[in-house]
Structures are given as structure tokens and as C-alpha cells.
Design an enzyme around this catalytic site. Sequence first.
Site, PDB file in Angstrom:
ATOM      1  N   HIS A  34       0.907  -1.023  -0.132  1.00 34.69           N
ATOM      2  CA  HIS A  34      -0.117  -0.019   0.076  1.00 34.69           C
ATOM      3  C   HIS A  34       0.946   1.064   0.015  1.00 34.69           C
ATOM      4  O   HIS A  34       2.057   1.316  -0.075  1.00 34.69           O
ATOM      5  CB  HIS A  34      -0.871  -0.043   1.333  1.00 34.69           C
ATOM      6  CG  HIS A  34      -0.213  -0.425   2.439  1.00 34.69           C
ATOM      7  ND1 HIS A  34       0.530   0.583   3.259  1.00 34.69           N
ATOM      8  CD2 HIS A  34      -0.335  -1.278   3.442  1.00 34.69           C
ATOM      9  CE1 HIS A  34       1.154   0.300   4.062  1.00 34.69           C
ATOM     10  NE2 HIS A  34       0.586  -1.048   4.315  1.00 34.69           N
ATOM     11  N   GLY A  36       1.912   3.197   2.164  1.00 39.01           N
ATOM     12  CA  GLY A  36       2.837   3.032   3.201  1.00 39.01           C
ATOM     13  C   GLY A  36       4.231   2.467   2.890  1.00 39.01           C
ATOM     14  O   GLY A  36       5.408   2.988   3.024  1.00 39.01           O
ATOM     15  N   HIS A  37       4.110   1.244   2.262  1.00 43.37           N
ATOM     16  CA  HIS A  37       4.933   0.727   1.712  1.00 43.37           C
ATOM     17  C   HIS A  37       5.767   1.521   0.476  1.00 43.37           C
ATOM     18  O   HIS A  37       6.976   1.664   0.504  1.00 43.37           O
ATOM     19  CB  HIS A  37       4.585  -0.619   1.147  1.00 43.37           C
ATOM     20  CG  HIS A  37       4.118  -1.844   1.953  1.00 43.37           C
ATOM     21  ND1 HIS A  37       2.815  -2.084   2.077  1.00 43.37           N
ATOM     22  CD2 HIS A  37       4.687  -2.505   2.834  1.00 43.37           C
ATOM     23  CE1 HIS A  37       2.810  -2.971   3.131  1.00 43.37           C
ATOM     24  NE2 HIS A  37       3.972  -3.349   3.650  1.00 43.37           N
ATOM     25  N   LYS A 156       5.423   2.987  11.785  1.00 49.08           N
ATOM     26  CA  LYS A 156       4.363   2.239  12.475  1.00 49.08           C
ATOM     27  C   LYS A 156       4.582   1.093  13.278  1.00 49.08           C
ATOM     28  O   LYS A 156       3.980   1.026  14.418  1.00 49.08           O
ATOM     29  CB  LYS A 156       3.247   1.960  11.375  1.00 49.08           C
ATOM     30  CG  LYS A 156       2.021   1.285  11.971  1.00 49.08           C
ATOM     31  CD  LYS A 156       0.802   0.871  10.945  1.00 49.08           C
ATOM     32  CE  LYS A 156       1.149  -0.370  10.308  1.00 49.08           C
ATOM     33  NZ  LYS A 156       1.027  -1.833  11.299  1.00 49.08           N
ATOM     34  N   ASP A 157       5.600   0.090  12.857  1.00 47.65           N
ATOM     35  CA  ASP A 157       6.091  -0.852  13.459  1.00 47.65           C
ATOM     36  C   ASP A 157       7.341  -0.252  14.363  1.00 47.65           C
ATOM     37  O   ASP A 157       8.707  -0.954  14.104  1.00 47.65           O
ATOM     38  CB  ASP A 157       6.405  -2.145  12.768  1.00 47.65           C
ATOM     39  CG  ASP A 157       5.213  -2.626  12.096  1.00 47.65           C
ATOM     40  OD1 ASP A 157       4.243  -2.985  12.655  1.00 47.65           O
ATOM     41  OD2 ASP A 157       5.194  -2.496  10.703  1.00 47.65           O
ATOM     42  N   MET A 191      -1.718   3.234   7.711  1.00 46.07           N
ATOM     43  CA  MET A 191      -2.000   2.511   6.665  1.00 46.07           C
ATOM     44  C   MET A 191      -1.148   0.837   7.195  1.00 46.07           C
ATOM     45  O   MET A 191      -0.344   0.931   7.592  1.00 46.07           O
ATOM     46  CB  MET A 191      -1.275   2.887   5.503  1.00 46.07           C
ATOM     47  CG  MET A 191      -2.068   3.861   4.669  1.00 46.07           C
ATOM     48  SD  MET A 191      -1.597   4.149   3.160  1.00 46.07           S
ATOM     49  CE  MET A 191      -2.555   5.477   2.731  1.00 46.07           C
ATOM     50  N   ARG A 194      -3.147  -5.197   7.259  1.00 43.72           N
ATOM     51  CA  ARG A 194      -4.483  -5.743   7.958  1.00 43.72           C
ATOM     52  C   ARG A 194      -5.722  -4.889   7.830  1.00 43.72           C
ATOM     53  O   ARG A 194      -6.842  -5.585   8.231  1.00 43.72           O
ATOM     54  CB  ARG A 194      -3.826  -5.984   9.306  1.00 43.72           C
ATOM     55  CG  ARG A 194      -2.889  -6.997   9.589  1.00 43.72           C
ATOM     56  CD  ARG A 194      -2.593  -7.552  10.864  1.00 43.72           C
ATOM     57  NE  ARG A 194      -1.863  -8.804  11.019  1.00 43.72           N
ATOM     58  CZ  ARG A 194      -0.415  -8.742  11.221  1.00 43.72           C
ATOM     59  NH1 ARG A 194       0.113  -7.816  11.060  1.00 43.72           N
ATOM     60  NH2 ARG A 194       0.139  -9.978  10.991  1.00 43.72           N
TER      61      ARG A 194
END
Length: 288
Positions: A34, A36-37, A156-157, A191, A194
Amino acid sequence: MRIVRLPAAMQRIALQWKRSGCPIGFVPTMGFLHEGHLSLVRAARRRVGPAGAVVVSIYVNPTQFAPTEDLSRYPRDWKEDLRLCRREGVDVVFAPTDAAMYAGRDAGDYSTYVAEEQLTRGLEGAARPTHFRGVTTIVAKLFNVVLPDVAVFGAKDWQQAAVVRRMVADLNFPLKVVVAPTHREPDGLAMSSRNVYLSAEERAQAVVLWRALQQARAEVKATGKSLRADALRARLTALIGTQPAARIDYVEFFDPDTMVPVDRVSRGTQLAMAVFIGKTRLIDNGKV
Ligand code: PAF
């Protein structure tokens, strides 16, 4: 764009690039790409420049999923992933099979793991006890195969990025870890692959994670000093609890460098949350 399946073939390409002085930027992913990637891919390209090489790995790593988690349900869209990588000017998509990455794993032939033992104690590490050993093991293997000069991870992670950074320092991997900002939907939801699991109703409720982060920021800004973590946590818990599909796994305030939980929250304290929205477990975090 080349698609490479075998670690040895990927290593050969990476070694050729190295010999010719071509810097390698790397974005490890589990696919179902998405925006984000794609922002990580762009960050990698910015770092290595037009003459550098950008590798994206697409591999749903079984060792970071517990038996109870969503490995077989994990969303996949190979054709769309390739289309997006092509569009972004990715040089190589490295997409190995389980057999290639964990030779004979099912037969019990794979037995070497990398485990970080400090930053993984809390948060995701506490909630998912086998998760980070799987992450550090696969990321170390991918680094040895792709031989990147720079590897880009998403904020995010956040704990994952911190753990990978520590692994890179502790094990002397000759590369730079870049952590790129969390990419958000227009309403603030972080984003994530999941998010596709969410029904329309759940999707609307999921934005409460972002609202909780904003509330924490607003409260700390308004007081201008520190707040008691347990009291602030209770207020965020109440906010999240207004959403019928939400069930909190954790809401934690901690020191961003040590990942040690704090009793008082002030500007710069990190907030991390894991919340089930229906059956889907979402995480989000940010500096307060
Ligand atoms: O963040 C992810 O998608 C995964 O944890 C990673 C880094 C690709 C390792 O499998």
C-alpha cells in the site's frame, strides 16, 4: 524489473552491484503493498539515488506468526504488488519460497535464530512472545542475501524498527537503518495490510487509535508539564472503549530510547497501542 526467487541468485546480483560501486537500498515487506510501503520504497530511492539499486522483498515470514495468528489468512496480491513495484522503479523484487528461506524447516532442518533480548521484552514482544525472534531472524537473513547499504522500515512498527536497529548495531551489519514516518489515511488511520480485514463499520471505528494519540498529545500540550501515565492511560482507555468493536491489548507510555515504561508522560514520551477492532489487531504509536 527482475524477480528473483533464490537467495543465492539474489546474493550474486547484490555482489555484482557492490563490485561496481552501486549502492543498494532495501525495503523488506510481506507484500500486499500500500502507499505506506511505497513511501518506504521512495525513501530508499532517495537514499541511493537514480544510479543506485532498490530491492523490495516480498515474503510472508512464517516464523514471526504464532500458530494462533493469521499466517494463512494474511492478504496477498502478487500481481498488484509487482505492478506497484514496477511503477516505483524498483530494480529487483526478491520473493523467495519458504523452502528457500528455511531449507527443510518442516523437516526440522532449520535451527539458527537471531534474538534480541532487551527491547523485545515489552509491548509487541510481551503480547506476541515468539514474534520478534522470527522478525530478527528473517531480517538478518534478508540482510545477508540482499547486502543493502540502507534498509528502510516504517515507524508504524516502531518497536520492530528499534529492535532491528539494535540488531544491526550489536551484530555489526554494515548498513544504515532508516525509519520512515507512518503513512496515514486521510482520517488518520495508520496504513496497514491488515486494514483490509475491517468491515465498513469496523473501519470507521478503527480511527479511534489515531484519536487516542491526538488526545494524548493535546493533553500534554495543554498542561505544558508531565501527566501521570496511569491517569492518562485510563482516559485513553475510556475513549477507545466508546467504540463497540474495540478491545484493548495494550496502551503503553515508554521511553523511546530504552523502551522502558514511564510513570509520567511529557513531550517526547512514546505512546504505543495495540487494539483489536473486531477480530483484527491494529497497532499504532507516536511521540506524545
Ligand atoms: O514489517 C514487516 O512487514 C515484516 O515484519 C518484515 C520486516 C518484512 C519481516 O518479515
